[in-house]
Design an enzyme around this catalytic site. Structure first.
Site, PDB file in Angstrom:
ATOM      1  N   CYS A 206     -36.971 -24.749 -24.595  1.00 30.71           N
ATOM      2  CA  CYS A 206     -37.771 -23.786 -25.374  1.00 30.71           C
ATOM      3  C   CYS A 206     -38.740 -24.470 -26.339  1.00 30.71           C
ATOM      4  CB  CYS A 206     -36.850 -22.835 -26.130  1.00 30.71           C
ATOM      5  SG  CYS A 206     -35.319 -23.580 -26.689  1.00 30.71           S
TER       6      CYS A 206
ATOM      7  N   HIS B  21     -38.347 -20.136 -32.751  1.00 25.68           N
ATOM      8  CA  HIS B  21     -38.396 -21.564 -33.064  1.00 25.68           C
ATOM      9  C   HIS B  21     -39.742 -21.880 -33.723  1.00 25.68           C
ATOM     10  CE1 HIS B  21     -34.799 -22.004 -30.896  1.00 25.68           C
ATOM     11  NE2 HIS B  21     -35.153 -22.838 -29.931  1.00 25.68           N
TER      12      HIS B  21
ATOM     13  N   ASN C 209     -38.073 -17.984 -28.931  1.00 24.62           N
ATOM     14  CA  ASN C 209     -37.457 -18.924 -27.986  1.00 24.62           C
ATOM     15  C   ASN C 209     -36.793 -18.230 -26.808  1.00 24.62           C
ATOM     16  OD1 ASN C 209     -35.732 -18.285 -30.420  1.00 24.62           O
ATOM     17  ND2 ASN C 209     -34.154 -19.114 -29.073  1.00 24.62           N
TER      18      ASN C 209
HETATM   19  N1  LIG Z   1     -31.477 -19.573 -25.791  1.00 25.27           N
HETATM   20  C1  LIG Z   1     -32.597 -20.259 -25.639  1.00 25.27           C
HETATM   21  O1  LIG Z   1     -33.493 -20.318 -26.503  1.00 25.27           O
HETATM   22  C2  LIG Z   1     -32.843 -20.980 -24.381  1.00 25.27           C
HETATM   23  C3  LIG Z   1     -34.091 -21.441 -24.128  1.00 25.27           C
HETATM   24  C4  LIG Z   1     -34.340 -22.141 -22.955  1.00 25.27           C
HETATM   25  C5  LIG Z   1     -33.316 -22.323 -22.084  1.00 25.27           C
HETATM   26  N2  LIG Z   1     -32.077 -21.852 -22.351  1.00 25.27           N
HETATM   27  C6  LIG Z   1     -31.027 -22.081 -21.367  1.00 25.27           C
HETATM   28  O2  LIG Z   1     -30.663 -20.858 -20.751  1.00 25.27           O
HETATM   29  C7  LIG Z   1     -29.286 -20.891 -20.395  1.00 25.27           C
HETATM   30  C8  LIG Z   1     -28.547 -19.701 -20.986  1.00 25.27           C
HETATM   31  O3  LIG Z   1     -28.735 -19.657 -22.383  1.00 25.27           O
HETATM   32  P1  LIG Z   1     -28.281 -18.411 -23.249  1.00 25.27           P
HETATM   33  O4  LIG Z   1     -28.830 -18.685 -24.590  1.00 25.27           O
HETATM   34  O5  LIG Z   1     -28.616 -17.118 -22.583  1.00 25.27           O
HETATM   35  O6  LIG Z   1     -26.671 -18.579 -23.230  1.00 25.27           O
HETATM   36  P2  LIG Z   1     -25.539 -17.491 -23.484  1.00 25.27           P
HETATM   37  O7  LIG Z   1     -26.034 -16.373 -24.353  1.00 25.27           O
HETATM   38  O8  LIG Z   1     -24.338 -18.239 -23.957  1.00 25.27           O
HETATM   39  O9  LIG Z   1     -25.241 -16.865 -22.021  1.00 25.27           O
HETATM   40  C9  LIG Z   1     -24.631 -17.627 -21.001  1.00 25.27           C
HETATM   41  C10 LIG Z   1     -24.601 -16.810 -19.723  1.00 25.27           C
HETATM   42  O10 LIG Z   1     -24.030 -17.621 -18.680  1.00 25.27           O
HETATM   43  C11 LIG Z   1     -23.036 -16.844 -18.015  1.00 25.27           C
HETATM   44  N3  LIG Z   1     -21.991 -17.651 -17.403  1.00 25.27           N
HETATM   45  C12 LIG Z   1     -21.080 -18.450 -18.004  1.00 25.27           C
HETATM   46  N4  LIG Z   1     -20.230 -18.972 -17.093  1.00 25.27           N
HETATM   47  C13 LIG Z   1     -20.607 -18.484 -15.877  1.00 25.27           C
HETATM   48  C14 LIG Z   1     -20.122 -18.636 -14.558  1.00 25.27           C
HETATM   49  N5  LIG Z   1     -19.040 -19.389 -14.291  1.00 25.27           N
HETATM   50  N6  LIG Z   1     -20.766 -18.008 -13.545  1.00 25.27           N
HETATM   51  C15 LIG Z   1     -21.845 -17.227 -13.814  1.00 25.27           C
HETATM   52  N7  LIG Z   1     -22.334 -17.025 -15.054  1.00 25.27           N
HETATM   53  C16 LIG Z   1     -21.717 -17.657 -16.082  1.00 25.27           C
HETATM   54  C17 LIG Z   1     -22.457 -15.993 -19.120  1.00 25.27           C
HETATM   55  O11 LIG Z   1     -21.724 -14.940 -18.554  1.00 25.27           O
HETATM   56  P3  LIG Z   1     -20.373 -14.368 -19.257  1.00 25.27           P
HETATM   57  O12 LIG Z   1     -20.879 -13.404 -20.310  1.00 25.27           O
HETATM   58  O13 LIG Z   1     -19.692 -13.689 -18.117  1.00 25.27           O
HETATM   59  O14 LIG Z   1     -19.632 -15.534 -19.801  1.00 25.27           O
HETATM   60  C18 LIG Z   1     -23.733 -15.552 -19.826  1.00 25.27           C
HETATM   61  O15 LIG Z   1     -24.332 -14.496 -19.119  1.00 25.27           O
HETATM   62  C19 LIG Z   1     -28.780 -22.248 -20.850  1.00 25.27           C
HETATM   63  O16 LIG Z   1     -28.898 -23.126 -19.749  1.00 25.27           O
HETATM   64  C20 LIG Z   1     -29.740 -22.638 -21.932  1.00 25.27           C
HETATM   65  O17 LIG Z   1     -29.823 -24.029 -22.083  1.00 25.27           O
HETATM   66  C21 LIG Z   1     -31.808 -21.165 -23.474  1.00 25.27           C
END
Ligand SMILES: NC(=O)c1ccc[n+]([C@@H]2O[C@H](COP(=O)([O-])OP(=O)(O)OC[C@H]3O[C@@H](n4cnc5c(N)ncnc54)[C@H](OP(=O)(O)O)[C@@H]3O)[C@@H](O)[C@H]2O)c1
Length: 334
Positions: A130, A232, A305
């Site tokens: 991000c 961010h 972000n």
């Molecule tokens: N947040 C940001 O600013 C941002 C920016 C760029 C990239 N990212 C990337 O985007 C990704 C997700 O970020 P987030 O902020 O959305 O995280 P998050 O809110 O913690 O969400 C994680 C997601 O992954 C799912 N998950 C976990 N274990 C799984 C499995 N075994 N099979 C399928 N799904 C599973 C979770 O489902 P459950 O609810 O079922 O556990 C949830 O839907 C990460 O790789 C992060 O690095 C984030």
């Protein structure tokens, strides 16, 4: 006939935003399937004014799905993206797992949209970190004009960048996701430490900028987590090869895709993360000359972000696949 789109990580911060943006932008989808872990089976998520029930990723057959927007972290992506891609479904991944693979394009549509065409080698496209995304959106038009040599950037990254658990911790301060207290504090540590003392987040910003914008650009980053829920911010200092004034930079950025300049040089005449929440733009403020180097500028840059830093960029990449006719819907082909 439209596309069948799966969203893996649909219950997460980024996944929920992906569903919202697919609907807002009227993405040409006949069907959208929200997927997550087994824990979330049956959980309801919003897609426009509809409510969809989440399914377990392992129970979904990807062979008739066209595009998978992946947002479930690196470990899940490492395991699942090759399996999904092997079913002929293009994966657009948000994790850091594939970003430096030479056979996987790393794309910010305003900067290097043409790179999308390289997706066919692995059927995977990577979305940058991000903090990198908003930085390169702002740097690209300036680079085209005056050639960026070196960037020094300090980030002020919101807790939503650490997933929904990060937001919960700032709210409740009950669980130790962050290594130090985050409420009413700042933490100069995002991702793991590397041998040279930089963190991996700082390393990613440097290497991703090279892959997306220009391998010759040097980036020195300091990444800091701040007690802000979403948005961010970055204090950016740029050294150019050619002369460029603050006024010229302001004019170039005003016309640049994805950028909005708010730079009034008066109290409140700049953007803070609070105002960027829910917005698509990368906001640039405080553009000024840096007189300590030959051709230098400093500016302040803010973006949501979860949107441009993640979900919006991913959907924009999917739109390139569709608009440039790089992918036909399987149902139509059958
Ligand atoms: N947040 C940001 O600013 C941002 C920016 C760029 C990239 N990212 C990337 O985007 C990704 C997700 O970020 P987030 O902020 O959305 O995280 P998050 O809110 O913690 O969400 C994680 C997601 O992954 C799912 N998950 C976990 N274990 C799984 C499995 N075994 N099979 C399928 N799904 C599973 C979770 O489902 P459950 O609810 O079922 O556990 C949830 O839907 C990460 O790789 C992060 O690095 C984030």
């Amino acid at each position: 006939m439209g596309y069948k789109v799966a969203v893996v990580g649909a219950t997460g911060n980024v996944g929920r935003e992906m569903l919202a943006i697919l609907s807002e932008r009227g993405f040409d989808a006949d069907e959208v399937v929200p997927l997550a872990s087994r824990r979330s089976m049956g959980v309801e998520v919003s897609y426009g004014n509809r409510t969809l029930k989440v399914k377990a990723t392992e129970n979904h057959d990807f062979s008739d799905t066209d595009i998978c927007l992946m947002s479930a972290g690196s470990d899940i992506s490492k395991e699942w993206s090759p399996k999904i891609a092997a079913k002929g479904c293009v994966v657009i991944d948000n994790s850091s797992c594939w970003r430096f693979d030479p056979d996987v394009p790393l794309v910010v549509p305003e900067v290097n949209a043409d790179a999308v065409a390289g997706f066919k080698k692995k059927n995977i496209i990577a979305n940058p970190n991000c903090s990198t995304t908003q930085l390169v959106v702002a740097l690209k038009p300036l680079h085209d004009r005056a050639i960026v040599k070196r960037v020094v950037v300090a980030t002020y990254q919101s807790v939503s960048g650490a997933g929904k658990e990060g937001m919960d911790e700032l709210f409740a301060q009950t669980r130790a996701i962050f290594v130090k207290r985050i409420a009413f504090n700042v933490i100069p540590h995002i991702d793991v430490f590397m041998e040279d003392g930089a963190t991996r987040e700082e390393w990613k910003m440097a290497e991703e900028t090279k892959k997306i914008l220009d391998p010759k650009i040097e980036v020195s980053a300091t990444c800091v987590r701040v007690p802000v829920f979403i948005g961010h911010s970055e204090a950016v200092n740029v050294e150019f090869e050619k002369a460029i004034s603050a006024e010229q930079a302001r004019e170039i950025l005003r016309k640049a895709p994805g950028v909005l300049v708010v730079d009034k040089r008066e109290p409140g005449g700049y953007v803070t993360p609070f105002e960027a929440v829910g917005e698509d733009a990368t906001y640039v403020s405080r553009i000024r000359a840096d007189k300590t180097v030959k051709h230098g500028l400093s500016f302040w840059c803010v973006s949501d972000n979860l949107r441009k830093g993640a979900a919006l960029n991913t959907v924009q990449i999917a739109e390139i696949l569709v608009n440039r006719k790089l992918l036909s819907p399987k149902k139509k082909a059958a």
